[in-house]
Design a protein around this motif. Sequence first.
Motif, PDB file in Angstrom:
ATOM      1  N   HIS A   1      -4.006  33.659 -35.562  1.00  0.00           N
ATOM      2  CA  HIS A   1      -2.655  34.044 -35.170  1.00  0.00           C
ATOM      3  C   HIS A   1      -1.968  33.009 -34.281  1.00  0.00           C
ATOM      4  O   HIS A   1      -0.766  33.135 -34.024  1.00  0.00           O
ATOM      5  CB  HIS A   1      -2.690  35.394 -34.443  1.00  0.00           C
TER       6      HIS A   1
ATOM      7  N   GLU B   1       5.454  36.958 -38.102  1.00  0.00           N
ATOM      8  CA  GLU B   1       4.451  36.264 -38.922  1.00  0.00           C
ATOM      9  C   GLU B   1       3.054  36.841 -38.684  1.00  0.00           C
ATOM     10  O   GLU B   1       2.264  36.976 -39.619  1.00  0.00           O
ATOM     11  CB  GLU B   1       4.461  34.768 -38.620  1.00  0.00           C
TER      12      GLU B   1
ATOM     13  N   HIS C   1       2.363  39.940 -37.750  1.00  0.00           N
ATOM     14  CA  HIS C   1       2.305  41.239 -38.432  1.00  0.00           C
ATOM     15  C   HIS C   1       2.098  41.057 -39.935  1.00  0.00           C
ATOM     16  O   HIS C   1       1.323  41.799 -40.551  1.00  0.00           O
ATOM     17  CB  HIS C   1       3.575  42.049 -38.178  1.00  0.00           C
ATOM     18  N   ALA C   2       2.785  40.090 -40.514  1.00  0.00           N
ATOM     19  CA  ALA C   2       2.642  39.829 -41.949  1.00  0.00           C
ATOM     20  C   ALA C   2       1.230  39.354 -42.270  1.00  0.00           C
ATOM     21  O   ALA C   2       0.645  39.761 -43.290  1.00  0.00           O
ATOM     22  CB  ALA C   2       3.674  38.799 -42.405  1.00  0.00           C
ATOM     23  N   LEU C   3       0.666  38.499 -41.424  1.00  0.00           N
ATOM     24  CA  LEU C   3      -0.706  38.037 -41.618  1.00  0.00           C
ATOM     25  C   LEU C   3      -1.665  39.232 -41.579  1.00  0.00           C
ATOM     26  O   LEU C   3      -2.551  39.353 -42.428  1.00  0.00           O
ATOM     27  CB  LEU C   3      -1.082  37.023 -40.541  1.00  0.00           C
ATOM     28  N   ASN C   4      -1.487  40.121 -40.590  1.00  0.00           N
ATOM     29  CA  ASN C   4      -2.336  41.306 -40.500  1.00  0.00           C
ATOM     30  C   ASN C   4      -2.232  42.164 -41.753  1.00  0.00           C
ATOM     31  O   ASN C   4      -3.241  42.654 -42.266  1.00  0.00           O
ATOM     32  CB  ASN C   4      -1.985  42.132 -39.258  1.00  0.00           C
ATOM     33  N   ALA C   5      -1.035  42.344 -42.260  1.00  0.00           N
ATOM     34  CA  ALA C   5      -0.847  43.142 -43.471  1.00  0.00           C
ATOM     35  C   ALA C   5      -1.563  42.506 -44.661  1.00  0.00           C
ATOM     36  O   ALA C   5      -2.244  43.197 -45.433  1.00  0.00           O
ATOM     37  CB  ALA C   5       0.644  43.313 -43.766  1.00  0.00           C
ATOM     38  N   ARG C   6      -1.429  41.192 -44.813  1.00  0.00           N
ATOM     39  CA  ARG C   6      -2.117  40.508 -45.918  1.00  0.00           C
ATOM     40  C   ARG C   6      -3.627  40.618 -45.773  1.00  0.00           C
ATOM     41  O   ARG C   6      -4.336  40.876 -46.750  1.00  0.00           O
ATOM     42  CB  ARG C   6      -1.690  39.036 -45.982  1.00  0.00           C
ATOM     43  N   LEU C   7      -4.122  40.438 -44.549  1.00  0.00           N
ATOM     44  CA  LEU C   7      -5.558  40.527 -44.306  1.00  0.00           C
ATOM     45  C   LEU C   7      -6.076  41.927 -44.629  1.00  0.00           C
ATOM     46  O   LEU C   7      -7.126  42.083 -45.272  1.00  0.00           O
ATOM     47  CB  LEU C   7      -5.862  40.159 -42.849  1.00  0.00           C
TER      48      LEU C   7
ATOM     49  N   LEU D   1      -4.810  44.092 -46.744  1.00  0.00           N
ATOM     50  CA  LEU D   1      -4.805  44.278 -48.199  1.00  0.00           C
ATOM     51  C   LEU D   1      -5.956  43.529 -48.871  1.00  0.00           C
ATOM     52  O   LEU D   1      -6.579  44.044 -49.805  1.00  0.00           O
ATOM     53  CB  LEU D   1      -3.460  43.859 -48.788  1.00  0.00           C
ATOM     54  N   ILE D   2      -6.255  42.334 -48.399  1.00  0.00           N
ATOM     55  CA  ILE D   2      -7.379  41.562 -48.942  1.00  0.00           C
ATOM     56  C   ILE D   2      -8.687  42.305 -48.705  1.00  0.00           C
ATOM     57  O   ILE D   2      -9.529  42.441 -49.619  1.00  0.00           O
ATOM     58  CB  ILE D   2      -7.426  40.149 -48.321  1.00  0.00           C
TER      59      ILE D   2
ATOM     60  N   ASN E   1      -8.983  45.455 -50.848  1.00  0.00           N
ATOM     61  CA  ASN E   1      -9.374  45.091 -52.201  1.00  0.00           C
ATOM     62  C   ASN E   1     -10.870  44.804 -52.265  1.00  0.00           C
ATOM     63  O   ASN E   1     -11.551  45.193 -53.212  1.00  0.00           O
ATOM     64  CB  ASN E   1      -8.574  43.878 -52.685  1.00  0.00           C
TER      65      ASN E   1
END
Length: 62
Positions: A22, A29, A31-37, A39-40, A43
């Motif tokens: 971070h 940015e 928050h967006a990184l956390n959201a992507r992480l 979701l990854i 999955n």
Amino acid sequence: MLTTAPNLHQPDESYARLIATHDGLTEAESHALNARLILILMNHIGDPQVLAQAMELARHQS
């Protein structure tokens, strides 16, 4: 079944890596990184029952 017992190898190093990921990001940015992480990792887990348990636990812990 959701694993809630400590299971993270090298927890201090893993936490430091998360914080370093971070570095230099704006709040948006970050928050967006956390959201992507999330979701990854969702999955990767794949099991909807485990994910539901994790979400419930996260929602109700302070």
